[in-house]
Design a protein around this motif. Sequence first.
Motif, PDB file in Angstrom:
ATOM      1  N   GLU A 179       0.850  -1.186   0.000  1.00 35.86           N
ATOM      2  CA  GLU A 179       0.000   0.000   0.000  1.00 35.86           C
ATOM      3  C   GLU A 179       0.884   1.233   0.000  1.00 35.86           C
ATOM      4  N   TYR A 180       0.588   2.144  -0.937  1.00 31.09           N
ATOM      5  CA  TYR A 180       1.261   3.440  -0.999  1.00 31.09           C
ATOM      6  C   TYR A 180       0.223   4.531  -0.763  1.00 31.09           C
ATOM      7  N   ARG A 181       0.683   5.631  -0.191  1.00 28.29           N
ATOM      8  CA  ARG A 181      -0.197   6.782   0.009  1.00 28.29           C
ATOM      9  C   ARG A 181       0.488   8.029  -0.527  1.00 28.29           C
ATOM     10  N   TYR A 182      -0.288   8.802  -1.288  1.00 33.88           N
ATOM     11  CA  TYR A 182       0.231  10.049  -1.841  1.00 33.88           C
ATOM     12  C   TYR A 182      -0.557  11.204  -1.229  1.00 33.88           C
ATOM     13  N   ARG A 183       0.166  12.126  -0.572  1.00 37.38           N
ATOM     14  CA  ARG A 183      -0.489  13.219   0.139  1.00 37.38           C
ATOM     15  C   ARG A 183      -0.415  14.519  -0.658  1.00 37.38           C
ATOM     16  N   ILE A 184      -1.548  15.228  -0.663  1.00 42.70           N
ATOM     17  CA  ILE A 184      -1.671  16.513  -1.342  1.00 42.70           C
ATOM     18  C   ILE A 184      -2.117  17.540  -0.317  1.00 42.70           C
ATOM     19  N   ASP A 185      -1.368  18.629  -0.230  1.00 44.16           N
ATOM     20  CA  ASP A 185      -1.692  19.734   0.677  1.00 44.16           C
ATOM     21  C   ASP A 185      -2.473  20.777  -0.102  1.00 44.16           C
ATOM     22  N   ARG A 186      -3.755  20.937   0.242  1.00 42.63           N
ATOM     23  CA  ARG A 186      -4.631  21.856  -0.502  1.00 42.63           C
ATOM     24  C   ARG A 186      -4.770  23.224   0.171  1.00 42.63           C
TER      25      ARG A 186
ATOM     26  N   THR B 188       1.693  26.997   1.528  1.00 46.81           N
ATOM     27  CA  THR B 188       2.363  25.770   1.931  1.00 46.81           C
ATOM     28  C   THR B 188       2.356  25.613   3.448  1.00 46.81           C
ATOM     29  N   ASP B 189       1.902  24.448   3.907  1.00 46.59           N
ATOM     30  CA  ASP B 189       1.943  24.132   5.335  1.00 46.59           C
ATOM     31  C   ASP B 189       3.383  23.789   5.687  1.00 46.59           C
ATOM     32  N   VAL B 190       4.011  24.579   6.545  1.00 51.08           N
ATOM     33  CA  VAL B 190       5.428  24.396   6.850  1.00 51.08           C
ATOM     34  C   VAL B 190       5.716  23.018   7.444  1.00 51.08           C
ATOM     35  N   PHE B 191       4.720  22.421   8.107  1.00 48.04           N
ATOM     36  CA  PHE B 191       4.936  21.121   8.741  1.00 48.04           C
ATOM     37  C   PHE B 191       4.700  19.942   7.794  1.00 48.04           C
ATOM     38  N   TRP B 192       4.130  20.215   6.624  1.00 50.36           N
ATOM     39  CA  TRP B 192       3.884  19.159   5.645  1.00 50.36           C
ATOM     40  C   TRP B 192       4.688  19.350   4.366  1.00 50.36           C
ATOM     41  N   ARG B 193       5.513  20.374   4.312  1.00 47.27           N
ATOM     42  CA  ARG B 193       6.161  20.723   3.042  1.00 47.27           C
ATOM     43  C   ARG B 193       7.082  19.622   2.519  1.00 47.27           C
ATOM     44  N   LYS B 194       7.632  18.778   3.408  1.00 49.60           N
ATOM     45  CA  LYS B 194       8.520  17.697   2.974  1.00 49.60           C
ATOM     46  C   LYS B 194       7.775  16.398   2.689  1.00 49.60           C
ATOM     47  N   TYR B 195       6.492  16.360   3.037  1.00 47.57           N
ATOM     48  CA  TYR B 195       5.769  15.096   2.977  1.00 47.57           C
ATOM     49  C   TYR B 195       4.473  15.180   2.167  1.00 47.57           C
TER      50      TYR B 195
ATOM     51  N   HIS C 252       2.556  17.175  -1.600  1.00 47.77           N
ATOM     52  CA  HIS C 252       2.632  18.013  -2.799  1.00 47.77           C
ATOM     53  C   HIS C 252       1.632  19.150  -2.632  1.00 47.77           C
ATOM     54  N   HIS C 253       2.114  20.385  -2.638  1.00 48.06           N
ATOM     55  CA  HIS C 253       1.238  21.525  -2.419  1.00 48.06           C
ATOM     56  C   HIS C 253       0.470  21.860  -3.689  1.00 48.06           C
ATOM     57  N   VAL C 254      -0.856  21.799  -3.589  1.00 49.65           N
ATOM     58  CA  VAL C 254      -1.751  22.106  -4.716  1.00 49.65           C
ATOM     59  C   VAL C 254      -2.775  23.108  -4.211  1.00 49.65           C
ATOM     60  N   PRO C 255      -2.541  24.417  -4.377  1.00 47.70           N
ATOM     61  CA  PRO C 255      -3.400  25.427  -3.768  1.00 47.70           C
ATOM     62  C   PRO C 255      -4.689  25.720  -4.535  1.00 47.70           C
ATOM     63  N   TYR C 256      -4.852  25.157  -5.726  1.00 43.38           N
ATOM     64  CA  TYR C 256      -6.057  25.446  -6.489  1.00 43.38           C
ATOM     65  C   TYR C 256      -7.162  24.447  -6.151  1.00 43.38           C
TER      66      TYR C 256
ATOM     67  N   ILE D 138      -8.861  10.077   0.665  1.00 41.53           N
ATOM     68  CA  ILE D 138      -9.217  10.365   2.046  1.00 41.53           C
ATOM     69  C   ILE D 138      -8.967  11.838   2.322  1.00 41.53           C
ATOM     70  N   GLU D 139      -9.976  12.520   2.863  1.00 38.79           N
ATOM     71  CA  GLU D 139      -9.833  13.938   3.228  1.00 38.79           C
ATOM     72  C   GLU D 139      -9.570  14.064   4.729  1.00 38.79           C
ATOM     73  N   GLU D 140      -8.556  14.843   5.082  1.00 39.62           N
ATOM     74  CA  GLU D 140      -8.255  15.168   6.474  1.00 39.62           C
ATOM     75  C   GLU D 140      -7.924  16.652   6.524  1.00 39.62           C
ATOM     76  N   GLY D 141      -8.947  17.475   6.698  1.00 40.83           N
ATOM     77  CA  GLY D 141      -8.733  18.920   6.649  1.00 40.83           C
ATOM     78  C   GLY D 141      -8.254  19.328   5.269  1.00 40.83           C
ATOM     79  N   SER D 142      -7.156  20.053   5.213  1.00 34.95           N
ATOM     80  CA  SER D 142      -6.624  20.483   3.923  1.00 34.95           C
ATOM     81  C   SER D 142      -5.821  19.390   3.221  1.00 34.95           C
ATOM     82  N   LEU D 143      -5.559  18.289   3.923  1.00 32.83           N
ATOM     83  CA  LEU D 143      -4.799  17.193   3.319  1.00 32.83           C
ATOM     84  C   LEU D 143      -5.726  16.245   2.571  1.00 32.83           C
ATOM     85  N   LEU D 144      -5.304  15.871   1.373  1.00 35.07           N
ATOM     86  CA  LEU D 144      -6.000  14.874   0.574  1.00 35.07           C
ATOM     87  C   LEU D 144      -5.012  13.736   0.325  1.00 35.07           C
TER      88      LEU D 144
END
Length: 252
Positions: A109-116, A120-127, A129-133, A176-182
């Motif tokens: 199982e792999y998981r790919y995280r998107i920061d919406r 950029t969330d400073v605590f998620w920037r390394k983990y 992909h920032h997608v602000p749109y 899976i949605e968790e706040g701004s994280l997808l």
Amino acid sequence: MRNIKLILAYDGTEFHGFQTQPNLRTVQGVLQQTVEDVVGHSVSIIGSGRTDAGVHARGQVVNFATSSRIPIEKWPIVLNTKLPDDVVVQHAELVPDDWHARFCAIGKEYRYRIDRSPYTDVFWRKYSHHVPYPLRLEPMREAAGHLVGRHDFTSFCAANTPVVDKVRHLHVVDLIEEGSLLTIVCRGEGFLYNMVRIIAGTLLDVGRGKLSPDQIPDILASCDRTQAGVTAPAKGLTMWKVFYAESSGLIP
């Protein structure tokens, strides 16, 4: 000789991938040197699979043979005191002599995280992909459904992938949605080079309206890498879990 299985977590940011490479810092290289320093003899670290530079892991699995008599419950403590902070041994156990981290695996199982978030969330920037749109999630979920099952994933792997048989079976492709994280969850029997990152890039194209969900079957059928989306950045990807027959949980 005893055959020892370890479950590792690592931050891939400062690694040139998992597999040992000359003169480069890799997870396999760092772990192998650490184990050898502990046991006093050479070992061969066998991994369940490779991860690319920048890709992370929460459940990478390795095994190695050693004559060391260190009690199995002490291995995480001993290794974690010597490993760098970006690699952690989470679990150790004795396995049969013929057990192999790669060949005994029945799925991953792999998981790919998107920061919406807008910025950029400073605590998620390394983990992530920032997608602000804005992203349209229902079309993304519909598109993901077309990827579940047994397909030829030639369109969803790097063009230079040397593997001839590109048919793979995905049991789960979910969002899976968790706040701004997808988080895009992909669970299957096997994966091709860059496959999850290309799936992520393609679903992002669906989410912003560049592709429609009903184009996914045609993209699969085309067996043409140029028809799918871009390869999403490595930092958003995490190897989440490796499944084995004794405790698979692969098929929900």
